[in-house]
Design a protein around this motif. Structure first.
Motif, PDB file in Angstrom:
ATOM      1  N   THR A 962       0.838  -1.203   0.000  1.00 19.80           N
ATOM      2  CA  THR A 962       0.000   0.000   0.000  1.00 19.80           C
ATOM      3  C   THR A 962       0.869   1.248   0.000  1.00 19.80           C
ATOM      4  OG1 THR A 962      -1.745  -1.178   1.181  1.00 19.80           O
ATOM      5  CG2 THR A 962      -1.824   1.233   1.216  1.00 19.80           C
ATOM      6  N   VAL A 963       1.953   1.227   0.763  1.00 22.03           N
ATOM      7  CA  VAL A 963       2.897   2.356   0.763  1.00 22.03           C
ATOM      8  C   VAL A 963       3.506   2.524  -0.630  1.00 22.03           C
ATOM      9  CG1 VAL A 963       5.053   3.241   1.718  1.00 22.03           C
ATOM     10  CG2 VAL A 963       3.400   2.105   3.214  1.00 22.03           C
ATOM     11  N   ALA A 964       3.860   1.407  -1.236  1.00 20.42           N
ATOM     12  CA  ALA A 964       4.430   1.461  -2.590  1.00 20.42           C
ATOM     13  C   ALA A 964       3.432   2.052  -3.568  1.00 20.42           C
ATOM     14  CB  ALA A 964       4.846   0.058  -3.029  1.00 20.42           C
ATOM     15  N   LEU A 965       2.155   1.670  -3.443  1.00 21.26           N
ATOM     16  CA  LEU A 965       1.124   2.200  -4.330  1.00 21.26           C
ATOM     17  C   LEU A 965       0.971   3.705  -4.127  1.00 21.26           C
ATOM     18  CD1 LEU A 965      -0.918   1.293  -6.473  1.00 21.26           C
ATOM     19  CD2 LEU A 965      -2.606   1.024  -4.646  1.00 21.26           C
ATOM     20  N   ALA A 966       1.056   4.141  -2.871  1.00 24.69           N
ATOM     21  CA  ALA A 966       0.985   5.583  -2.598  1.00 24.69           C
ATOM     22  C   ALA A 966       2.150   6.315  -3.249  1.00 24.69           C
ATOM     23  CB  ALA A 966       0.978   5.825  -1.091  1.00 24.69           C
ATOM     24  N   LEU A 967       3.334   5.703  -3.199  1.00 25.45           N
ATOM     25  CA  LEU A 967       4.492   6.319  -3.835  1.00 25.45           C
ATOM     26  C   LEU A 967       4.310   6.428  -5.344  1.00 25.45           C
ATOM     27  CD1 LEU A 967       7.626   4.845  -2.027  1.00 25.45           C
ATOM     28  CD2 LEU A 967       7.178   7.260  -2.486  1.00 25.45           C
ATOM     29  N   LEU A 968       3.796   5.359  -5.955  1.00 20.37           N
ATOM     30  CA  LEU A 968       3.590   5.366  -7.403  1.00 20.37           C
ATOM     31  C   LEU A 968       2.547   6.384  -7.829  1.00 20.37           C
ATOM     32  CD1 LEU A 968       3.673   1.529  -8.150  1.00 20.37           C
ATOM     33  CD2 LEU A 968       5.440   3.210  -8.684  1.00 20.37           C
ATOM     34  N   ASN A 969       1.699   6.812  -6.884  1.00 21.11           N
ATOM     35  CA  ASN A 969       0.671   7.808  -7.176  1.00 21.11           C
ATOM     36  C   ASN A 969       1.065   9.213  -6.749  1.00 21.11           C
ATOM     37  OD1 ASN A 969      -2.239   6.717  -8.111  1.00 21.11           O
ATOM     38  ND2 ASN A 969      -1.137   5.114  -7.023  1.00 21.11           N
ATOM     39  N   SER A 970       2.232   9.342  -6.186  1.00 22.20           N
ATOM     40  CA  SER A 970       2.654  10.650  -5.683  1.00 22.20           C
ATOM     41  C   SER A 970       3.022  11.594  -6.809  1.00 22.20           C
ATOM     42  CB  SER A 970       3.854  10.480  -4.749  1.00 22.20           C
ATOM     43  OG  SER A 970       4.983  10.038  -5.473  1.00 22.20           O
TER      44      SER A 970
END
Length: 976
Positions: A962-970
């Motif tokens: 989920t953290v990785a997904l947030a990063l990819l959406n940043s």
């Protein structure tokens, strides 16, 4: 960071979009200028023409010419033919009288019209321009190209400061522009910011962890500025040499080429176009000079001894759509494709809104209505005819041996057929021909009759598969050595051509004596057509096949074919010759292409009787059979390519009255608009008579637009905004360049010093001080120039749809590095391809094909890949010169919820945990660097760790995903 999709209009609407754009611009506020700041001798192109376009040409332009006055043409305005301006005498000029009139009845532009009245400074500009001689110049973009030099006094303080800051010659132009506005350039970006920007711009991929660390270390260890510059230069050379360079720049070109893996329109079936995409990748990787790149795509087939790759390149103009829907008119959509090719060429290479001229003279540019059709004639002779099989095609094979074999065999076959035709046509010309005396005409459908020596369909409907049976009877003994069939249009008026196709599929002959049921077959031998064109051989008329001889799918004029008898036939008065004409051909929708008007002649000349026995003819026929069989041995995906009809079968081009293809006017010869012809005293008259000459002219020194447009497009790719913002329009209705001298300087270097090398141009740009500026900016600076038109900071733009996905693939360690090959199908939502009239299915790839770069994703015109469409990728129905970024919540829904990004986020998290032995804070820091190309600060890690800890009821790997997904959406991830 998110934005909505720009929907491009259909082709018919596209031809008038430029007018709407101009009207929109005209409706904007007029920028007020102090009279004291106006030039004493205004420049026509810069100061006067924009006012005319905004305020005058809607009534006095190329379409509407109220009072027989047009401000598009100098001859309409200036003496000796013009009457509204007296050069040098503003007070004697009717123009000044009308724009300064106080009476609303006399005032121009009229009050209340759809334009703003002239401002005081605009009136003064007109007065000064007339007073200084009313010099009328062509538009800035069409003026000759010359290398602009920076105009700063040598050894001055400004020049010293410029030299201290500049790293490339282009920087001096930017420095001067900033100084004129009392502004300073931003400080240089740090190494990681520049590398991310340069890597994405040159390869479409961010730097890997290793590439980032290696570069940062090399910069840090540089002993002096010279060493540091060498580190930057070496890094650029590495990126330019990457195999991924070609993939990045091919992606840009695919929008211009309207590339797709399907044919378009209703059924939108599959088409094998990927070999053209691979040709592009190789061309960019090999740094093919832009002039060669141009000629090969537009006319590679017309080069002397074109290579296999030259033919592949011409698929650029076979990306046009093909309508396979039943009941459509093939000629209508063939013409639509030809129109699209013309408009695409002018948009791509010239940034010129030439499509407006299809229906009338251009509203704002000096392009006449008939000049559009002169351009159309350059493309109108191609062999393709909106057929379902997309003929002509070449079998795409990868190995050089098969390519060489196919190309060699094809050339030999064409040459050998031409040799046979030369031999046989000589005999036909000297033979004496007579009308066949027909005594009886029968048809299995419809009614045929002889009218004036010709056979016509006079009643009823002739269905597919119908047979005409003709009986010829002679009063005296007659000898027949050959027959000549003339297929004629119903109308004798060439303006009504082409007509519905007219094809004879099979011809059979026999002798009838007494009982009509008792016939004796007559063997036929040579089939000699007037010319060879189309996908089938004329010899097919001797076989029971739907292919045969005639005009297919349209009849463009009279045709003839001669068929020799195997041996002379002697007919007695009690015998008759029976001829059966089988007609099995049809066009899309089952519409019959039967003979509607034809005539048959015969000859008794012995020269045709023994023609096939001549040694040279026999050997040539045998060679054709051998080559035909040999060429069939090379097989591969059929790639549509360009191929012209032979000169004997060349189409004529007529002007369409008001753009209506059914309403044809006078014949038009190939050519380019007069405004582009070299001026008197240069090289004399320029002859552009075919596609090859046109392509060569585009990249010649006689045409300054191609270099300006290409440089501007590259600049826009790197800086997010072109020097000319309207990439698609370098005309009067487009926006003027923000830095005209800089544009000409770069274009001149590209065409001259760089010899059209894209890599040399890109190296100059990414190493420049202008490009290497920090993209961070203060609130005050951002408010002063939110779009960075003045280039006072480094570019910071959103990644393209393809880059967003490719970055996620690379960060997750999933990216397939294979270059080229057929298109693939990564995950997309189910049901997207549930289309009427199409049974095609989206079959999600497995293995490495699931993780290929975005440009390899299968592109179906009626159902483009949703994740790309949401991020502004055009559907590629037509040429798309500019992607306009938009922001919508749908974009966040794609990158937060689609299977692609959730899967890659999991892979990124798992990869990072493994590399850090389960250390979550370290894994987060590593993910951050992979995605953003910069080292994570303590507060960055703290924020992301807080998100991780909020998911305490989730498995660590899932929480980190989920953290990785947030990063990819940043915002860090979605911008460069």
């Amino acid at each position: 960071m998110f934005h909505c999709r720009l929907v491009f209009p259909v082709l018919v609407t596209l031809v008038c979009i430029e007018q709407l754009d101009s009207q929109t611009q005209a409706a904007g506020p007029v920028e007020m200028r102090e009279v004291s700041q106006l030039p004493e001798s205004p420049d026509f192109s810069k100061d006067i023409q924009p006012i005319l376009a905004r305020a005058c040409t809607s009534c006095h332009g190329g379409v509407k010419q109220a009072g027989d006055l047009s401000f598009v043409y100098a001859s309409s305005v200036l003496p000796p033919d013009g009457w509204v301006i007296e050069p040098g005498q503003p007070d004697e000029s009717i123009l000044m009288e009308r724009i300064t009139a106080t009476d609303p009845e006399d005032r121009m532009p009229p009050p209340g019209e759809h334009t703003q009245p002239l401002a005081d400074h605009e009136v003064e500009l007109f007065r000064r321009w007339i007073a200084s001689g009313a010099k009328w110049e062509d538009l800035w973009s069409r003026l000759p190209l010359s290398d602009q030099q920076i105009a700063l006094p040598a050894e001055s303080k400004a020049w010293a400061e410029s030299k201290a800051w500049a790293k490339q010659s282009l920087d001096h132009f930017v420095w001067r522009s900033l100084q004129q506005q009392s502004r300073q350039p931003n400080e240089e970006a740090d190494a990681s910011q520049w590398l991310r920007r340069a890597s994405l711009d040159l390869t479409g991929l961010p730097p890997s962890l290793n590439e980032l660390q290696t570069f940062q270390q090399a910069v840090k260890q540089s002993a002096n500025d010279s060493d540091r510059e060498m580190v930057y230069e070496n890094e650029v050379e590495r990126l330019l040499a990457s195999v991924h360079f070609g993939e990045r720049w091919a992606t840009m070109w695919l929008d211009l080429a309207r590339y797709a893996d399907s044919k378009g329109f209703e059924k939108d079936p599959h088409r094998d176009m990927w070999p053209y995409r691979d040709w592009l990748i190789n061309a960019f990787n090999n740094d093919m000079p832009y002039d060669q790149f141009t000629v090969k795509q537009l006319a590679g087939d017309l080069l002397a001894n074109p290579s296999y790759e030259d033919l592949v390149a011409t698929a650029f103009h076979r990306n046009t759509q093909t309508n396979t829907e039943g009941g459509t008119d093939d000629e209508e959509y063939r013409i639509a494709a030809v129109v699209d090719r013309l408009n695409t060429t002018w948009t791509t290479w010239q940034a010129t809104t030439f499509g407006c001229v299809q229906c009338h003279a251009h509203p704002y540019e000096p392009f006449e209505h008939d000049e559009f059709y002169a351009g159309l004639a350059l493309f109108n002779n191609s062999q393709d005819s909106d057929l379902e099989d997309d003929w002509p095609t070449l079998p795409y094979v990868a190995d050089d041996e098969s390519r060489s074999k196919w190309l060699h065999t094809r050339r030999n076959l064409v040459d050998t057929q031409a040799k046979l035709d030369t031999l046989t046509h000589a005999a036909i010309r000297v033979a004496s021909w007579s009308r066949l005396p027909l005594s009886k005409l029968e048809s299995t459908a419809g009614v045929i009759a002889e009218v004036g020596g010709q056979v016509r369909v006079v009643d009823g409907t002739v269905a597919v598969g119908s047979t005409y049976t003709l009986t010829a009877t002679f009063d005296d003994p007659a000898t027949i050595t050959a027959l000549k069939l003339h297929i004629l249009p119903v109308s004798d008026d060439p303006k009504s051509w082409p007509e519905q196709g007219s094809v004879v599929s099979q011809i059979k002959t026999s002798v009838v004596a007494g009982d009509p049921k008792q016939t004796e077959p007559v063997a036929l031998d040579l089939v000699i057509p007037d010319f060879r064109e189309g996908s089938y051989a004329s010899e097919a008329v001797l076989d029971k096949d739907k292919d045969g001889f005639g005009g297919y799918p349209k009849l463009f004029g009279p045709r003839w074919v001669v068929i020799t008898l195997a041996k002379p036939l002697v007919l007695m008065p009690n015998q008759s010759l029976q001829i059966e004409l089988l007609q099995s051909a049809s066009v899309t929708g089952g519409l019959s292409t039967h003979l509607r008007r034809f005539a048959i002649e015969y000859t008794s000349d012995a020269i045709l009787a023994g023609l096939s026995d001549l040694n040279e003819v026999a050997m040539t026929r045998a060679e054709i059979e051998r080559l035909t069989a040999e060429i069939k041995l090379v097989s591969g995906p059929p790639l549509p390519v360009m191929q012209d009809r032979p000169a004997t079968a060349a189409r004529t081009t007529r002007q369409f009255i008001r753009g209506n293809w059914l309403d044809r006017g006078e014949l038009v010869l190939p050519g380019i608009p007069a405004v582009f012809q070299p001026k008197e005293g240069l090289r004399g008259e320029l002859t552009v008579h075919d596609r090859l000459a046109f392509a060569q002219w585009l990249v010649s020194d006689d045409n300054p637009l191609a270099a300006r447009v290409w440089v501007n497009r590259i600049w826009s790719e790197l800086f997010g905004l072109g020097i000319v913002e309207t990439l698609e329009d370098f005309g009067v209705s487009g926006l003027p360049p923000s830095h005209p001298e800089l544009l000409d300087h770069l274009a001149s270097r590209l065409r001259g010093e760089y010899r059209w090398s894209l890599k040399r141009l890109l190296k100059t740009l990414v190493l420049s001080a202008t490009y290497r500026q920090d993209s961070r900016v203060s609130a005050e600076e951002f408010e002063a120039d939110p779009r960075n038109r003045e280039l006072a900071r480094g570019p910071r733009t959103r990644l393209t749809a393809e880059m967003i996905r490719d970055q996620a693939l690379l960060a997750a360690g999933a990216l397939c590095s294979t270059v080229g090959g057929p298109s693939v199908m990564p995950p997309q939502p189910e049901g997207v391809w549930q289309q009427v009239y199409s049974g095609a299915q989206w079959k999600v790839d497995s293995g490495e094909n699931r993780f290929r770069r975005g440009l390899y994703t299968y592109w179906k015109r009626t159902s483009p890949y949703p994740a790309f469409v949401m991020f502004d990728t055009p559907n590629r129905d037509v040429c798309s010169p500019r992607r306009i970024a938009s922001n919508t919540p749908l974009q966040a829904l794609v990158t937060l919820n689609s299977e692609v990004y959730t899967e890659l986020a999991k892979r990124l998290a798992q990869r990072s945990l493994q590399e850090t032995n389960g250390d979550v804070p370290e894994a987060i820091a590593r993910m951050f660097t992979r995605v953003t190309s910069r080292q994570a600060q303590s507060d960055d890690v703290a924020d992301l760790l807080a998100l991780f800890e909020q998911l305490e009821n989730t498995q660590p790997a899932d929480a980190l995903a989920t953290v990785a997904l947030a990063l990819l959406n940043s915002d860090w991830a979605l911008t460069k």
